[in-house]
Design an enzyme around this catalytic site. Structure first.
Site, mmCIF file in Angstrom:
data_model
loop_
_atom_site.group_PDB
_atom_site.id
_atom_site.type_symbol
_atom_site.label_atom_id
_atom_site.label_comp_id
_atom_site.label_asym_id
_atom_site.label_seq_id
_atom_site.Cartn_x
_atom_site.Cartn_y
_atom_site.Cartn_z
ATOM 1 N N HIS A 178 2.547 8.616 5.237
ATOM 2 C CA HIS A 178 1.694 9.740 5.643
ATOM 3 C C HIS A 178 2.285 10.555 6.792
ATOM 4 O O HIS A 178 1.840 11.671 7.042
ATOM 5 C CB HIS A 178 0.314 9.236 6.051
ATOM 6 C CG HIS A 178 -0.608 8.983 4.897
ATOM 7 N ND1 HIS A 178 -0.891 9.939 3.951
ATOM 8 C CD2 HIS A 178 -1.331 7.882 4.545
ATOM 9 C CE1 HIS A 178 -1.746 9.439 3.067
ATOM 10 N NE2 HIS A 178 -2.017 8.198 3.397
ATOM 11 N N ASP A 228 -1.622 0.016 -4.649
ATOM 12 C CA ASP A 228 -2.914 0.635 -4.975
ATOM 13 C C ASP A 228 -2.773 2.097 -5.368
ATOM 14 O O ASP A 228 -3.665 2.670 -5.987
ATOM 15 C CB ASP A 228 -3.890 0.489 -3.807
ATOM 16 C CG ASP A 228 -3.305 0.970 -2.485
ATOM 17 O OD1 ASP A 228 -2.067 1.180 -2.395
ATOM 18 O OD2 ASP A 228 -4.073 1.134 -1.518
ATOM 19 N N HIS A 261 -0.718 11.251 -0.981
ATOM 20 C CA HIS A 261 -0.521 10.284 -2.059
ATOM 21 C C HIS A 261 0.051 11.001 -3.282
ATOM 22 O O HIS A 261 0.100 12.232 -3.327
ATOM 23 C CB HIS A 261 -1.849 9.620 -2.432
ATOM 24 C CG HIS A 261 -2.433 8.804 -1.326
ATOM 25 N ND1 HIS A 261 -3.739 8.377 -1.314
ATOM 26 C CD2 HIS A 261 -1.882 8.342 -0.175
ATOM 27 C CE1 HIS A 261 -3.965 7.678 -0.219
ATOM 28 N NE2 HIS A 261 -2.860 7.650 0.492
ATOM 29 N N SER A 273 -6.638 4.482 -1.171
ATOM 30 C CA SER A 273 -6.808 3.051 -0.899
ATOM 31 C C SER A 273 -8.229 2.566 -1.142
ATOM 32 O O SER A 273 -8.431 1.437 -1.606
ATOM 33 C CB SER A 273 -6.377 2.741 0.538
ATOM 34 O OG SER A 273 -5.004 3.008 0.689
ATOM 35 N N ASP A 298 -3.732 14.556 3.307
ATOM 36 C CA ASP A 298 -3.939 14.403 1.864
ATOM 37 C C ASP A 298 -3.550 15.675 1.120
ATOM 38 O O ASP A 298 -3.619 15.727 -0.108
ATOM 39 C CB ASP A 298 -5.397 14.054 1.570
ATOM 40 C CG ASP A 298 -5.788 12.716 2.183
ATOM 41 O OD1 ASP A 298 -4.934 11.811 2.199
ATOM 42 O OD2 ASP A 298 -6.925 12.585 2.657
ATOM 43 N N ASP A 301 2.286 3.094 3.055
ATOM 44 C CA ASP A 301 1.313 4.187 3.034
ATOM 45 C C ASP A 301 1.178 4.849 4.394
ATOM 46 O O ASP A 301 1.248 6.070 4.510
ATOM 47 C CB ASP A 301 -0.046 3.667 2.572
ATOM 48 C CG ASP A 301 -1.029 4.810 2.328
ATOM 49 O OD1 ASP A 301 -0.628 5.801 1.670
ATOM 50 O OD2 ASP A 301 -2.174 4.732 2.797
ATOM 51 N N ARG A 319 -16.019 9.247 1.967
ATOM 52 C CA ARG A 319 -15.333 7.962 2.153
ATOM 53 C C ARG A 319 -15.710 7.411 3.522
ATOM 54 O O ARG A 319 -15.686 8.133 4.518
ATOM 55 C CB ARG A 319 -13.825 8.143 2.026
ATOM 56 C CG ARG A 319 -13.086 6.842 2.290
ATOM 57 C CD ARG A 319 -11.690 6.875 1.749
ATOM 58 N NE ARG A 319 -10.809 6.029 2.543
ATOM 59 C CZ ARG A 319 -9.527 5.870 2.314
ATOM 60 N NH1 ARG A 319 -8.959 6.501 1.309
ATOM 61 N NH2 ARG A 319 -8.798 5.096 3.077
ATOM 62 N N ASP A 328 0.822 -1.204 0.000
ATOM 63 C CA ASP A 328 0.000 0.000 0.000
ATOM 64 C C ASP A 328 0.863 1.264 0.000
ATOM 65 O O ASP A 328 1.679 1.461 0.900
ATOM 66 C CB ASP A 328 -0.919 -0.010 1.231
ATOM 67 C CG ASP A 328 -2.205 0.725 0.985
ATOM 68 O OD1 ASP A 328 -2.141 1.953 0.787
ATOM 69 O OD2 ASP A 328 -3.270 0.087 0.976
#
Length: 506
Positions: free
Chosen positions: A401, A438, A457, A63, A154, A397, A255, A13
């Site tokens: 972050h 992903d 990301h 993800s 993000d 991932d 989400r 990931d």
């Protein structure tokens, strides 16, 4: 050809593909197993962003989107694009569930409390959606209080003031910001109820750790305490004293995974994860999307999920095959709920295991996370006779972050160490494995524009490699929707007609 067994999908990931450089954690990490795979096995690259995964052009993947597309074996139009389009064509303002929410508040005389992630990251929410919802509700004459969640994950770690300015400039008159809280507290997904309770107390009771004269002051004061946007402690803006009987609550995040816990605290009957005290009786509780079957029992939905028929898991189950899903807590919904097209119940013959993610404040403090336990269970599953195994390593991932390059390097090394054991077990079993990601993240740990930490990301391509595949097989470039057809081809199964992705095998 001889059909390999098991056929495995291993998702690293957040492990993107980028040029070698001083901010590229996978490049800087010692990864002998992955290096050997990339040198000796068929490889290609996949697109994980924009229209290739059902998102607007230029929008980075994530993800949820990634696993949904992987499991569907087709490009799935995602909620972000659907909501953007509805705002653009005006149908958002006439949405039946939104209009019913407004009507209920006009009936009770209550205020609308809106909660959303205030950024344009587009992973969990979007500032334009917040502005549109405020406009729709204010145009109907209903008072609006906004519970602003700051991002910094993000998007850039200290960008909240830019988004607050955008919000306040575009906000319809009569709407006010009630609270400001970092997503670390308001958007937990790992049962850290002590964090959620701080966000809850501010939003529902009007009792935060801090108060501020304005939303801007709330953020500036947080910066004075050395808190980045993600970690802004729950702050109540002066003039707000809590949610009242007959008010309504509208969650604007689209989400599911990071909206569930705070919404449970606000609306779930019999909620007991922490002491909420007496909760005001809400006139209406609305969500932008469906957050779970459990949430549907006490919430309405503006954009209900659309059924995805014949996902990878469903199709494999229909062929009488056994499958196994594995990820630690942070990514468990992705290899189960999202991979199965938003379906929570396992398919027939689908077993699952979820090692708990470590209880640390941030994952740079333990970059190996639960990779050793994931690896041990992974190897066990390879030996257990499953036909299909899907595993997610969360480390690249989750540590990516944090913006900590050294920790991200260690995260990559921990995953590679596990992969070494997995490849050995796979060889013994006579299986084949697709290794991929992903979306990107940890291959860019420094923001090229600011020189500061990069925590979001990326839109980079991701690697895909085939380990133990049929002799003479190569891979072609593609997108995430092509992975399920590839796995089915390796299993010797036809793909269902709903799957429009193409096998990567050539």
């Amino acid at each position: 050809m001889t059909t390999p067994k098991p056929v495995v999908l291993c998702i690293l990931d957040g492990w993107g593909s980028a040029e070698p450089g001083p901010a590229n954690a996978p490049y800087l990490a010692k990864t002998p197993t992955l290096d050997a795979i990339m040198q000796s096995c068929p490889t290609a690259r996949l697109v994980t962003h924009g229209p290739d995964v059902g998102l607007p052009s230029g929008q980075m993947g994530n993800s949820e989107v990634g696993h949904t597309n992987i499991g569907a074996g087709r490009v799935v139009a995602m909620d972000l694009g659907q909501i953007d389009l509805a705002i653009e064509d005006g149908s958002f303002y006439d949405n039946d569930a939104l209009q019913a929410f407004i009507a209920k508040l006009k009936e009770t005389g209550g205020a609308a409390h809106l909660m959303g992630l205030v950024s344009d990251g587009g992973v969990h929410g979007h500032v334009t959606h917040i502005l549109a919802a405020i406009k729709a509700i204010r145009d109907a004459g209903v008072p609006v209080w906004l519970h602003a969640i700051t991002d910094g994950r993000d998007v850039a770690p200290k960008s909240a003031l830019t988004y607050l300015d955008q919000l306040e400039a575009g906000m319809a008159p009569g709407a006010q910001i009630a609270t400001v809280t970092g997503r670390y507290f308001a958007m937990d997904r790992d049962n850290r109820w002590e964090r959620v309770s701080e966000a809850y107390d501010a939003m529902v009771k009007g009792a935060g750790q801090f108060t501020a004269a304005t939303a801007r002051d709330a953020v500036e004061n947080a910066y004075g305490r050395d808190e980045l946007d993600e970690f802004v402690k729950a702050t109540v803006v002066e003039g707000f004293d809590g949610i009242k009987e007959g008010d309504g609550f509208f969650c604007l995040n689209f989400r599911a995974d990071r909206a569930r816990e705070i919404l449970r605290a606000i609306g779930e009957p019999g909620f007991a994860e922490f002491d909420t005290g007496p909760r005001p009786a809400l006139a209406a509780l609305l969500g932008m999307v469906e957050y779970s079957e459990g949430h549907n029992a006490y919430m309405t939905t503006a954009y209900p999920k659309r059924a995805i028929v014949n996902t990878l898991g469903e199709w494999v189950a229909k062929q009488g095959k056994r499958q196994f899903r594995l990820a630690e807590t942070e990514k468990y919904p992705h290899v189960t709920f999202f991979l199965n097209g938003g379906k929570e119940t396992p398919e027939v013959g689908e077993d699952r295991f979820m090692p708990k993610s470590p209880k640390v404040a941030t994952y740079d403090l333990q970059p190996e996370m639960s990779a050793p336990e994931v690896t041990a269970k992974f190897v066990e599953a390879i030996r257990a006779g499953y036909d299909l195994i899907v595993t997610n390593y969360a480390n690249p991932d989750m540590v990516g972050h944090t913006g900590d390059l050294d920790a991200a390097i260690k995260a990559c090394e921990a995953v590679d160490q596990g992969l070494g054991e997995v490849v050995a077990a796979l060889k013994d079993a006579g299986g084949a494995m697709i290794v991929t990601a992903d979306h990107g993240n940890c291959e860019l740990m420094v923001d090229p524009e600011t020189g500061g930490a990069h925590t979001a990301h990326t839109t980079n391509l991701v690697p895909v490699a085939l380990v133990g595949g049929p002799e003479g097989t190569a891979l072609k470039d593609g997108r995430l929707a092509d992975l399920a057809p590839t796995l089915l081809a390796l299993m010797g199964l036809d793909q269902p007609e709903e799957m429009t992705g193409e096998s990567l095998l050539v």
